[in-house]
Design a protein around this motif. Structure first.
Motif, PDB file in Angstrom:
ATOM      1  N   UNK A 219       1.771  -0.353   5.734  1.00 48.29           N
ATOM      2  CA  UNK A 219       0.365  -0.511   5.397  1.00 48.29           C
ATOM      3  C   UNK A 219      -0.050  -1.974   5.319  1.00 48.29           C
ATOM      4  N   UNK A 220       0.905  -2.872   5.114  1.00 48.80           N
ATOM      5  CA  UNK A 220       0.580  -4.298   5.108  1.00 48.80           C
ATOM      6  C   UNK A 220       0.072  -4.763   6.464  1.00 48.80           C
ATOM      7  N   UNK A 221       0.315  -3.949   7.498  1.00 53.90           N
ATOM      8  CA  UNK A 221      -0.152  -4.285   8.844  1.00 53.90           C
ATOM      9  C   UNK A 221      -1.510  -3.661   9.148  1.00 53.90           C
ATOM     10  N   UNK A 222      -2.189  -3.171   8.134  1.00 52.41           N
ATOM     11  CA  UNK A 222      -3.429  -2.430   8.363  1.00 52.41           C
ATOM     12  C   UNK A 222      -4.489  -3.247   9.089  1.00 52.41           C
ATOM     13  N   UNK A 223      -4.487  -4.564   8.879  1.00 52.19           N
ATOM     14  CA  UNK A 223      -5.504  -5.392   9.526  1.00 52.19           C
ATOM     15  C   UNK A 223      -5.353  -5.422  11.045  1.00 52.19           C
ATOM     16  N   UNK A 224      -4.146  -5.164  11.535  1.00 52.49           N
ATOM     17  CA  UNK A 224      -3.951  -5.171  12.991  1.00 52.49           C
ATOM     18  C   UNK A 224      -3.960  -3.757  13.557  1.00 52.49           C
ATOM     19  N   UNK A 225      -4.216  -2.759  12.711  1.00 50.96           N
ATOM     20  CA  UNK A 225      -4.286  -1.375  13.173  1.00 50.96           C
ATOM     21  C   UNK A 225      -5.566  -0.709  12.677  1.00 50.96           C
ATOM     22  N   UNK A 226      -6.601  -1.505  12.441  1.00 45.65           N
ATOM     23  CA  UNK A 226      -7.849  -0.973  11.903  1.00 45.65           C
ATOM     24  C   UNK A 226      -8.819  -0.626  13.030  1.00 45.65           C
ATOM     25  N   UNK A 227      -9.974  -0.108  12.641  1.00 42.98           N
ATOM     26  CA  UNK A 227     -10.996   0.220  13.626  1.00 42.98           C
ATOM     27  C   UNK A 227     -10.902   1.620  14.181  1.00 42.98           C
ATOM     28  N   UNK A 228      -9.998   2.437  13.623  1.00 42.67           N
ATOM     29  CA  UNK A 228      -9.839   3.819  14.057  1.00 42.67           C
ATOM     30  C   UNK A 228     -10.311   4.756  12.957  1.00 42.67           C
TER      31      UNK A 228
END
Length: 221
Positions: free
Chosen positions: A64-73
């Motif tokens: 979840x710490x990577x959420x900024x690079x997996x957002x927009x969905x």
């Protein structure tokens, strides 16, 4: 050649079937799940339950710490989950940026640590229209990269690539699988909504096999 594989196991019906196919083939299976902040995190709960019951080694990685690079969905951000069939253009809102490349890369590292020769994931023919990272050319290129990324060669395989969801379900039924042990709905509510693309495709698969889905659906479906 090792008989150990890592299966990316979301808790959905495709990866559930894939997990049991690997076991039916006599492979030593390590199940790997990811918490990437998905709205339907309930799928991880059912995945854990299945692995405990079956005695399958199961690791859940929290990214979840990577959420900024997996957002927009619609699956990871505050965006309404679209309803309708996967072939409809609005289902592109469910694409998580670069998800499978990220997950397969992490799974490859895990495969090296447990001595697995391959990573399996549940991409299938019904995914091709919407999801670029479920298409044959993506699998082919990821396989080539992951085979040379470490001293140990790890293959990337999508055994259901040519099948649709109804055919995957048919295989699972032949294996005697209980699909009440899966979760498909993109909405993380108590019951499946029956209207999101994932639910629609699932219900079509059960209808194609002439049986009812054992999951409970919301009364207004």
């Amino acid at each position: 050649m090792t008989d150990t594989v890592v299966v990316i196991y979301s808790g959905g019906m495709d990866s559930f079937t894939l997990l049991h196919r690997a076991r039916a083939q006599g492979l030593n299976v390590h199940a790997l799940s990811f918490n990437y902040g998905q709205r339907h995190v309930r799928e991880l709960e059912v995945a854990a339950e299945v692995c405990r019951a079956e005695g399958i080694p199961h690791k859940v990685i929290d990214i979840r710490a990577m959420s900024d690079v997996m957002s927009g969905s619609a699956l990871t951000s505050d965006i309404e989950v679209p309803e309708g069939h996967y072939e409809e253009d609005n289902m592109k809102a469910t694409v998580v940026p670069n998800r499978n490349m990220i997950l397969l890369s992490l799974a490859t590292g895990y495969a090296v640590t447990v001595g697995a020769g391959a990573v399996w994931y549940g991409a299938h023919g019904g995914d091709h229209a919407i999801y670029p990272d479920c298409r044959p050319e993506f699998v082919e290129k990821m396989d080539a990269v992951c085979r040379v990324a470490n001293y140990e060669s790890v293959g990337i395989e999508a055994p259901f690539m040519t099948l649709d969801k109804g055919e995957i379900l048919s295989e699972g039924l032949r294996l005697g699988l209980d699909y009440s042990q899966t979760w498909t709905c993109y909405n993380g509510r108590e019951q499946a909504c029956g209207r999101c693309g994932s639910c629609v495709e699932r219900l079509e698969a059960f209808a194609a096999n002439g049986i009812s889905d054992p999951l409970a659906y919301e009364s207004n479906v």
